[in-house]
Structure formats: structure tokens, C-alpha cells
Design an enzyme around this catalytic site. Sequence first.
Site, PDB file in Angstrom:
ATOM      1  N   SER A 184       3.913   8.535   6.587  1.00 53.08           N
ATOM      2  CA  SER A 184       4.760   8.824   5.394  1.00 53.08           C
ATOM      3  C   SER A 184       3.965  10.023   4.973  1.00 53.08           C
ATOM      4  CB  SER A 184       3.625   8.011   5.052  1.00 53.08           C
ATOM      5  OG  SER A 184       4.229   8.130   3.458  1.00 53.08           O
TER       6      SER A 184
ATOM      7  N   ARG B  68      -0.869   1.834  -8.207  1.00 50.82           N
ATOM      8  CA  ARG B  68      -2.014   1.277  -7.247  1.00 50.82           C
ATOM      9  C   ARG B  68      -0.657   0.069  -7.372  1.00 50.82           C
ATOM     10  NH1 ARG B  68      -2.228   2.001  -2.689  1.00 50.82           N
ATOM     11  NH2 ARG B  68      -2.899   1.002  -1.142  1.00 50.82           N
TER      12      ARG B  68
ATOM     13  N   ASP C 174      12.813   0.381   4.810  1.00 50.47           N
ATOM     14  CA  ASP C 174      11.880   1.444   3.534  1.00 50.47           C
ATOM     15  C   ASP C 174      12.586   2.532   3.336  1.00 50.47           C
ATOM     16  OD1 ASP C 174      10.471   3.104   3.606  1.00 50.47           O
ATOM     17  OD2 ASP C 174       9.773   4.357   5.181  1.00 50.47           O
TER      18      ASP C 174
ATOM     19  N   HIS D 159       8.256   0.256   4.049  1.00 53.46           N
ATOM     20  CA  HIS D 159       7.409   1.366   3.847  1.00 53.46           C
ATOM     21  C   HIS D 159       6.261   1.412   5.246  1.00 53.46           C
ATOM     22  CE1 HIS D 159       5.972   5.738   4.070  1.00 53.46           C
ATOM     23  NE2 HIS D 159       5.062   4.994   3.537  1.00 53.46           N
ATOM     24  N   ASP D 160       5.913   0.049   4.590  1.00 51.76           N
ATOM     25  CA  ASP D 160       3.970  -0.366   5.350  1.00 51.76           C
ATOM     26  C   ASP D 160       4.155  -0.580   6.852  1.00 51.76           C
ATOM     27  OD1 ASP D 160       3.161  -0.369   3.217  1.00 51.76           O
ATOM     28  OD2 ASP D 160       2.770  -2.458   2.339  1.00 51.76           O
TER      29      ASP D 160
END
Length: 376
Positions: A149, A219, A316, A349-350
Site C-alpha cells: 500500500s 477509520r 482490491d 486491499h487488506d
Amino acid sequence: MATLAQVTSQRMHFSAPLALKSGATLADYRLAYETYGSLNERRDNAVLVCHALNASHHVAGLDEQGRLGWWDNLVGPGKPLDTDRFFVIGVNNPGSCFGSTGPMDPNPARGRAWGADFPVQTVEDWVDAQARLIDALGIERLAAVVGGSLGGMQALAWTLRHPRRLRHCIAVATAPNLSAQNIAFNEVARRAIVTDPDFHGGHFYAHGVVPKRGLRVARMIGHITYLAGDAMESKFGRELRAAELAYSTQDIEFQIESYLRHQGDKFSEYFDANTYLLITRALDYFDPAREHGGDLARAFAAARENRFLLVSFSTDWRFSPARSREIVKALVDNRIGVSYAEIDAPHGHDAFLLDDARYHGVMRAYFDRIASEAAR
């Protein structure tokens, strides 16, 4: 595969001012870092790990509080980045809130915490600070720089600013710049923070408060973008938190709401609001092609001495495979050696932080290659 025993965070002080891309300077600063494994006699087995938005220098093993490193599944004895073969360095960037000099530290010019006055940082500034740490550790050339990232952006920037200081760049789930949509998400998150009444223009430390409401919302926005839609549907669906609907606009009705609020609450307890603003701005600013008329291939011409591994994940959507392929094309146009893996993974994305046998297999094979090259 074993987890590293307890690791100790270290600090290094730098008195020489660091010239920043904005034209400002950062003087008299410190960097927090950790190391794993041993530097060999030739001092050519060092791998630098660059962290993403909310991570730190604590990459692997257990810290003094017993917390596991954020990339422990990848880094350690017998793991893809094997600390029995490599000397691994995790560094915390300036402006962060995990030990390096940042907004919570005293500003010598004002006699109070830096707060919003902390100089704006860029990915390139972080890389220059990291290079100073590598110099101080007595390492002339890194075997590799690796990151996911935002960390991947730093790994790419190393090849553009200090190409002779590393052999390999490993950039995972990253992009050559942020899309307009990504900048938009960052801006909404920042607005949530700066409009929190407890923000006080970034000088909330003096008021003894924390803009937790803004941090929570920021968040929550982030978590929505890190997960793939199918993964969110599979994990939460429309599952209710209670047996019956409360018919309330304020109460938590669905499990996904509960999850997001929990993540927001947890984040607001440990992350600094000014750090969040600084790091998301650094993400926005990263665009190596900009100084080359938008031509990414021209930008990467400086990296002809390096070799690359790019990894992306099919679901992602924040840093999509198409963005990694842009980098691959720029490298191929320069006849630079590059390997590319596109992993079909459901996690969004994680995925770069999670266990996936195919992903870890690619990483292991590439680090095996680096180790075998060094042994020749």
C-alpha cells in the site's frame, strides 16, 4: 514457523536538518526502528520494510507490551522474508505517532507540541529519512526494499531517489499515484477530523482533549475501502445485531455497523489526528510521473539498475491490479526486469496483510531468488 521472541524498539537521533520537498526542513529529529536477524559479514543481506498508513516500525515478533508485529505472518524465521537469512529493518516515518518525531512532540520554536505546525511530509521525504538511517547502520546497499500500500509507494520511491542503494524493489497492493476517488475518500476522512469540535485547529493537546469523533469516522471510511464488497457481504450480510429491529435511527441495528464502530473506537484510542492528516496528504501527493510530464516510463528510467516484484489482488478496488500493471508497463518500456503476480483473493486491499498461500508463495520464491543471488 516460529514467531520472533520479544523485540526491542530502538531510537536514532539525527541533528542534521532534513530538507523536505515542501521547502521546509525538519531539524533535530529521531527515528524509531526495529531489526530482526543478523547483518552478514558482507553487509549485503539487509531488507528494509516500509509501513502503511496506520502501521509502525513494529513489523514482526512481540514488542515490549506483547503485541504482534503487523506483518508477522510474512517476516520471521522460516517465513517468506526469512530472518535466518536476512537482516530486516522496520522503520517508523517522521510525522507518525509511534516513536519517531511527530506532531505530539515539542516544537522548539514555540515551546509547545508541534500539532498542526508539523511540516508536511511526502513519500520522498520519508525515503530520504530512511536512507539516513541505513547510512547510520553502516549499510551501503540494501538487498531489497519492500512495502504494501503506502509502503509500496515508498519502495518505489527508493528506486527513483536512491537507485544505487538497493538491488530489488518489492511493491505490494500499491499504485503509481492515487485516483481522484482515493483522494476524495482521504478528503472526507480529513474533514471528519478537522470539523470535530475537539480538534482545535490541530492544537488539541493543549486543551487536554482528542478529536475522537473525527478519528472514528475517518477509520470507518477507511475500513469500508479496505474490504471487498463480496467479502463484506460474506462476513456480515444483513445480519442483525439483535433478534428484532429497534426501529431507531441512532441505535446499532446491523452487525456491519457494530464492526465499523468497534474499529473506529479502537483506532481513536491509539492514533494521532494530526498524523492521520499528514499521512493521507503524503498519499495524495505521491505522483512520480508528475515531474516528467505525466510520463511514468520516463520517471522509472532512473531505476534501470533495480529489479522489481509487483503484487496485486483481484478484489482490491482501492489499489486495483490495473494500477500495478501501469507500473509494470513503465518498467517494461525501460527494459527493466520485473516480475508480476496478480492474486485472485477475496479480501480486498487488506489481502496484503493476510495469510494467502499463493501470495506468500510468490513472496517466498522472490526472496529465495534474492538470497541465491547474494550467495553467488
